[in-house]
Design an enzyme around this catalytic site. Sequence first.
Site, short mmCIF file in Angstrom:
data_model
loop_
_atom_site.label_atom_id
_atom_site.label_comp_id
_atom_site.label_asym_id
_atom_site.label_seq_id
_atom_site.Cartn_x
_atom_site.Cartn_y
_atom_site.Cartn_z
N GLY B 69 13.13 10.50 -46.38
CA GLY B 69 13.36 9.32 -47.20
C GLY B 69 13.14 9.64 -48.67
O GLY B 69 13.88 9.16 -49.54
N THR B 70 12.13 10.44 -48.94
CA THR B 70 11.85 10.85 -50.32
C THR B 70 13.05 11.58 -50.91
O THR B 70 13.46 11.31 -52.05
CB THR B 70 10.61 11.78 -50.35
OG1 THR B 70 9.48 11.03 -49.88
CG2 THR B 70 10.33 12.30 -51.73
N GLN B 200 10.64 0.46 -45.52
CA GLN B 200 9.72 -0.36 -44.74
C GLN B 200 10.42 -1.43 -43.91
O GLN B 200 9.89 -1.87 -42.89
CB GLN B 200 8.67 -1.01 -45.66
CG GLN B 200 7.66 0.00 -46.24
CD GLN B 200 6.82 0.69 -45.17
OE1 GLN B 200 6.64 0.19 -44.07
NE2 GLN B 200 6.32 1.87 -45.50
N SER B 217 13.97 6.11 -43.95
CA SER B 217 13.20 7.25 -43.46
C SER B 217 12.90 7.06 -41.98
O SER B 217 12.28 6.08 -41.58
CB SER B 217 11.90 7.33 -44.26
OG SER B 217 11.11 8.38 -43.79
N ALA B 218 13.33 8.03 -41.15
CA ALA B 218 13.30 7.82 -39.70
C ALA B 218 11.90 7.71 -39.12
O ALA B 218 11.69 6.97 -38.15
CB ALA B 218 14.06 8.95 -39.01
N HIS B 219 10.94 8.42 -39.68
CA HIS B 219 9.61 8.38 -39.05
C HIS B 219 8.92 7.04 -39.26
O HIS B 219 7.87 6.79 -38.68
CB HIS B 219 8.73 9.55 -39.52
CG HIS B 219 8.27 9.44 -40.94
ND1 HIS B 219 7.01 9.04 -41.28
CD2 HIS B 219 8.91 9.66 -42.11
CE1 HIS B 219 6.88 9.03 -42.60
NE2 HIS B 219 8.02 9.41 -43.12
N CYS B 343 -10.11 5.30 -54.54
CA CYS B 343 -11.02 6.34 -54.08
C CYS B 343 -10.40 7.22 -53.00
O CYS B 343 -10.95 8.25 -52.66
CB CYS B 343 -12.30 5.70 -53.57
SG CYS B 343 -13.02 4.63 -54.81
#
Lengths: 496, 496
Positions: B69-70, B200, B217-219, B343
């Site tokens: 996807g990136t 998403q 993005s497939a995952h 954090c």
Amino acid sequence: MSYFDAASSLPLHPVARQALLAALDEGWADPGRPHREGRRARMLLDAARESAAEAVGCRPDELHFTPSGTHALHSGVAGALAGRRRVGRRLVVAAVEHSAVLHAAEAHERIGGSVRQVGVDRAGRVDPREFAEAVGAGSTGAGGAGATGGAEGAGAAAGGAAGLACLQSANHEVGTVQPVEEVADACAEAGVPLLVDAAQSLPWGPVPGSWSLLAGSAHKWGGPGGVGLLVVRKGTRFAPQGPVDERESGRAPGFENIPGIVAAAASLRAVRAEADAETARLRELTALIRARVPELVPDAEVVGDPERRLPHLVTFSCLYVDGEALLHALDAAGFSVSSGSSCTSSTLTPSHVLRAMGVLSEGNVRVSLPPGTEEADVERFLQRLPEAVASVRGRVPGVRADAGGAAGGGMTLGGGGGTGGAAGGEVTVDARGKRCPVPVIELAKVVGRLPEGGVVTVLADDEAAALDIPAWCEMTGNTFEGRDGESYRVRRVAGA
Amino acid sequence: MSYFDAASSLPLHPVARQALLAALDEGWADPGRPHREGRRARMLLDAARESAAEAVGCRPDELHFTPSGTHALHSGVAGALAGRRRVGRRLVVAAVEHSAVLHAAEAHERIGGSVRQVGVDRAGRVDPREFAEAVGAGSTGAGGAGATGGAEGAGAAAGGAAGLACLQSANHEVGTVQPVEEVADACAEAGVPLLVDAAQSLPWGPVPGSWSLLAGSAHKWGGPGGVGLLVVRKGTRFAPQGPVDERESGRAPGFENIPGIVAAAASLRAVRAEADAETARLRELTALIRARVPELVPDAEVVGDPERRLPHLVTFSCLYVDGEALLHALDAAGFSVSSGSSCTSSTLTPSHVLRAMGVLSEGNVRVSLPPGTEEADVERFLQRLPEAVASVRGRVPGVRADAGGAAGGGMTLGGGGGTGGAAGGEVTVDARGKRCPVPVIELAKVVGRLPEGGVVTVLADDEAAALDIPAWCEMTGNTFEGRDGESYRVRRVAGA
């Protein structure tokens, strides 16, 4: 059915399949997350990296998994050049590199860099002295010792050290092994990083020498598609290009394909365990093909270095044959092979590798044997090949039966036929608008009918003719007298 | 063990696993080769493309598989901007886009382009009018009708139509659904292509409207890692960047990961078949978390739009909590969640999403439920959460017990305590060198001991304080009076 196209892609190795299945259950989470699923995925990724690094011969933190070998080459070339932007903007590549390297070189030119292609001999091998000179080795260092090699050498060395040099470990089309170790030494001495495209040789062993970057592709060694690797040795300046991403040390953006990576690493280890035995076995089988094809097929030429070559790969070209038609004939006969022939490429130009070598591109066939190939499969191939070639030679599209009365079923073109019906000592053949191998076929038809010293002028606008007409002359012993635009002059030599 | 981090990655869907196994045997060859193994691989690739295109709502030839996807976002942004280089070089993005989009925007700035970030409301949603104005919609078209919206609007519209606009379909950290359809209409009217990051939302349904580009993005939908998709609708100008490559219409270089692609397409179809039922079920479960967390955990705030949101995702922040410590406590309790807390990020800055929303980033927890999550799992989470938060609040690192005598086991900081031992109406707390959530904890300790109208000046050099101190004031009813460098002024409000 025999699959003889290992150099394109291999079926998944059984070990890779097992590893993949296990990693599908354990390696699907984001390895950047601190929860247990993420940590488990991270552990798999780390273990795969260690295993792959050991096989490659580098430190794990020098090895980055990429989505493909192409991606590794593209990002490796761009990152290494950007890292040395202030030192040198010249990229040196062998003329026979994989198109992924040549395309990266074009991209470098588009942003203002320069590219020097180093030629190869007829076997497809670079001269290490010429390559070193192009890189700029010798211009610094031991004054005047080496480097006066090729004709282009002196000029190319001007401009100081290169930004980056690229040399494949072995050629993907003809199997010729390059002098990587010598070139790497020269590059190291000149302070120029060398990127090695090791896609074809990595299944057979690590790449020796003092290279700086290395790229590979898992589906060439029985790993899955979607996994490549880029090694950047410590001390190599590297500036990743494109958008920032924290994955794979910033060298390969996007969510990691961990099951694929795990399978790739397992497969590399597995093929390496079998590499010595398979090298010896397949080398004999390809030697058999190298020896037998010229005996079995008239007007065929085996290309590539006869000794310094990959064990599993052999390439030959057949005169008067349309490469694509031959692939289909072999496919119908149960053999899956590949071709660097102009006629199968989507760009309609002859393979840049064959062109750089100056060898025939007509009817080109690359046989690359997967591990485990049996001698019987190869024997069967040799048995069926002559028939496949003859069937294609009998029906080349575009050859007009009225072009001069030659040919027929069992063509023996280009050989020592009589002078036939040709009228005088000078003939012109107009093959414009016709694609390879037609121009050479028409040339061959008329040459045999000319007296010794007679001249044929071939008019041809297919770029492949520029390669194939001189190569045909070299094969048949006739004299190529030169090209002027679309006009090629060939002089008949008696007995040729 | 409950895995509640679906928005990061999902385990492989059983249907995807089956499809992957089948495609490992059939789809390993090079789909660009004409032999039968190549043709078989090509058929699988074509079928997967058709199936995915149907699920996305586009034509098969508009959909390109990418390695992630990136990668789809990076290449989509760069290619669309390059295609409209002469029209406009301004990129408009929502401030809460995924980092892959923001990093692509930075890369665009590095090559001389400009970027306009459109802010969001406290729920994380862009105002469609403000977005349209930033894009340049209204500067052409219906004169003066709309568009006088946000304060920054007028200035941003200057410079004509943008080159490209990017808007996510739904936010990955807080689940807020964006007004994509309205924005797409405005962009279409202005002639500006809209790229939608649908990572998403794609598992839940197609993205409606007249968008031009889309990435996924497939995952995120139960497909394997290593597969993304980029849709470029016909008529969208697009100039792929980087080295040329012929695979995937030149939009995703490198050998195709066909088994992964086949599994991804199968999985998308499978999750879509279950999407309506799961949407209804998970929406109730996340509503339960939204309602119960503030009751169960003191000083906790649920963030994100309460109605226009993804069904499976809920995010909350807890005052006086170190986010990373809370993740570990929840992990130990058997729950895998995620966090946008400063954090946990490798960059040590608070989540840009929470910052853009102006909400608390301390002790941030994102719960994203995978399909199939049971109510009992969620109940168990709600039961264990208060204890996990309390355990972390009891041991925040860096809080000195001698800092003013407050605190102890069951901290009730920030609430309506007495005026305690504070000397006057003005106190300075030096929290420099201390990381979040320490500055807010020290602030809370002294505020309770001041008289009404008393002022605390907090000195803090952790960037997260810039977000958390105002957010704390908003949550507790005290008044944030402003920041001057590393100095923050807070005035006590009685009863707060």
